[in-house]
Design a protein around this motif. Structure first.
Motif, PDB file in Angstrom:
ATOM      1  N   UNK A 104       8.720  18.490  15.375  1.00 60.21           N
ATOM      2  CA  UNK A 104      10.113  18.289  14.647  1.00 60.21           C
ATOM      3  C   UNK A 104      10.487  16.890  14.556  1.00 60.21           C
ATOM      4  N   UNK A 105      10.367  16.117  15.620  1.00 60.77           N
ATOM      5  CA  UNK A 105      10.451  14.833  15.807  1.00 60.77           C
ATOM      6  C   UNK A 105       9.915  13.961  14.725  1.00 60.77           C
ATOM      7  N   UNK A 106       8.523  14.286  14.687  1.00 64.98           N
ATOM      8  CA  UNK A 106       7.477  13.646  13.745  1.00 64.98           C
ATOM      9  C   UNK A 106       7.894  13.888  12.322  1.00 64.98           C
ATOM     10  N   UNK A 107       8.309  15.240  12.008  1.00 67.44           N
ATOM     11  CA  UNK A 107       8.719  15.677  10.546  1.00 67.44           C
ATOM     12  C   UNK A 107       9.963  14.829  10.125  1.00 67.44           C
ATOM     13  N   UNK A 159       0.932  -1.078  -0.127  1.00 69.37           N
ATOM     14  CA  UNK A 159      -0.226   0.232  -0.213  1.00 69.37           C
ATOM     15  C   UNK A 159       0.856   1.325  -0.002  1.00 69.37           C
ATOM     16  N   UNK A 160       0.257   2.273  -0.748  1.00 69.50           N
ATOM     17  CA  UNK A 160       1.190   3.635  -0.817  1.00 69.50           C
ATOM     18  C   UNK A 160       0.634   4.627   0.047  1.00 69.50           C
ATOM     19  N   UNK A 161       0.449   5.753  -0.402  1.00 73.16           N
ATOM     20  CA  UNK A 161       0.234   6.965   0.216  1.00 73.16           C
ATOM     21  C   UNK A 161      -0.970   6.774   1.331  1.00 73.16           C
ATOM     22  N   UNK A 162      -0.935   7.250   2.648  1.00 72.14           N
ATOM     23  CA  UNK A 162      -1.947   7.052   3.519  1.00 72.14           C
ATOM     24  C   UNK A 162      -2.074   8.319   4.256  1.00 72.14           C
ATOM     25  N   UNK A 163      -3.320   8.893   4.423  1.00 74.45           N
ATOM     26  CA  UNK A 163      -3.603  10.075   5.079  1.00 74.45           C
ATOM     27  C   UNK A 163      -4.234   9.491   6.430  1.00 74.45           C
ATOM     28  N   UNK A 188       7.212  10.562   6.875  1.00 76.39           N
ATOM     29  CA  UNK A 188       6.471  11.615   6.926  1.00 76.39           C
ATOM     30  C   UNK A 188       6.465  12.639   6.000  1.00 76.39           C
ATOM     31  N   UNK A 189       5.212  12.861   5.427  1.00 76.42           N
ATOM     32  CA  UNK A 189       5.175  14.009   4.592  1.00 76.42           C
ATOM     33  C   UNK A 189       4.407  15.031   4.904  1.00 76.42           C
ATOM     34  N   UNK A 190       3.402  15.108   5.844  1.00 75.56           N
ATOM     35  CA  UNK A 190       2.870  16.185   6.407  1.00 75.56           C
ATOM     36  C   UNK A 190       2.444  15.824   7.945  1.00 75.56           C
ATOM     37  N   UNK A 191       2.345  16.822   8.822  1.00 72.22           N
ATOM     38  CA  UNK A 191       1.932  16.500  10.128  1.00 72.22           C
ATOM     39  C   UNK A 191       1.606  17.964  10.999  1.00 72.22           C
ATOM     40  N   UNK A 250      -7.752  18.946  15.310  1.00 75.04           N
ATOM     41  CA  UNK A 250      -7.778  17.936  14.326  1.00 75.04           C
ATOM     42  C   UNK A 250      -6.383  17.728  13.966  1.00 75.04           C
ATOM     43  N   UNK A 251      -5.565  16.712  14.026  1.00 74.94           N
ATOM     44  CA  UNK A 251      -4.030  16.461  13.307  1.00 74.94           C
ATOM     45  C   UNK A 251      -4.550  16.003  11.791  1.00 74.94           C
ATOM     46  N   UNK A 252      -3.952  16.596  10.769  1.00 75.38           N
ATOM     47  CA  UNK A 252      -3.910  16.199   9.468  1.00 75.38           C
ATOM     48  C   UNK A 252      -2.594  15.803   9.272  1.00 75.38           C
ATOM     49  N   UNK A 253      -2.384  14.425   8.727  1.00 77.86           N
ATOM     50  CA  UNK A 253      -1.234  13.825   8.358  1.00 77.86           C
ATOM     51  C   UNK A 253      -1.179  13.255   7.145  1.00 77.86           C
ATOM     52  N   UNK A 254      -0.068  12.875   6.642  1.00 80.98           N
ATOM     53  CA  UNK A 254       0.399  12.454   5.211  1.00 80.98           C
ATOM     54  C   UNK A 254       1.593  11.451   5.423  1.00 80.98           C
ATOM     55  N   UNK A 255       1.590  10.070   4.998  1.00 74.86           N
ATOM     56  CA  UNK A 255       2.612   9.293   5.281  1.00 74.86           C
ATOM     57  C   UNK A 255       2.709   8.583   3.874  1.00 74.86           C
ATOM     58  N   UNK A 256       4.024   8.142   3.792  1.00 81.45           N
ATOM     59  CA  UNK A 256       4.607   7.256   2.511  1.00 81.45           C
ATOM     60  C   UNK A 256       3.980   5.970   2.516  1.00 81.45           C
ATOM     61  N   UNK A 257       3.607   5.400   3.544  1.00 80.76           N
ATOM     62  CA  UNK A 257       3.079   4.238   3.672  1.00 80.76           C
ATOM     63  C   UNK A 257       2.569   3.740   4.989  1.00 80.76           C
TER      64      UNK A 257
END
Length: 105
Positions: free
Chosen positions: A29-32, A1-5, A37-40, A62-69
């Motif tokens: 900063x640690x998460x980024x 699976x690829x991109x995950x929001x 991690x693409x967005x957090x 609300x935390x909006x995140x984007x991950x590569x996998x």
């Protein structure tokens, strides 16, 4: 699976949002810096958004995140800095809902 929001709806106990957001922002900063991690970002209701908005309220963010996998998201959840953040904030939270989403094809 690829991109995950991820959309994480965090509701604090009354009056605790600012304190939780301070801890959240210190952890960003640690998460980024994590692999994948693409967005957090933490977000709150926009003031004066008008009748089209369904507001979350003053104790919610609300935390909006984007991950590569999913693997990257899993590593994030298991990271030491997230465990530490969770321990620091757990008594300040009233509710937490995590939505893991994939792009629609």
């Amino acid at each position: 699976m690829s991109l995950v929001h991820v959309v994480a709806v965090i509701t604090t106990k009354p009056g605790q949002r600012a304190a939780v957001l301070k801890l959240f922002n210190a952890n960003v900063p640690a998460v980024l810096a994590e692999d994948g991690c693409i967005a957090y970002e933490a977000t709150i209701d926009t003031e004066n958004a008008g009748p089209m908005q369904s507001a979350f309220g003053e104790d919610t963010f609300v935390v909006v995140e984007k991950w590569a996998s999913m693997d990257a998201l899993g590593a994030h959840a298991r990271s030491a800095h997230m465990k530490e953040y969770g321990a620091k904030t757990k008594d300040m939270l009233a509710d937490r809902k995590i939505h893991i989403l994939s792009p629609a094809a």
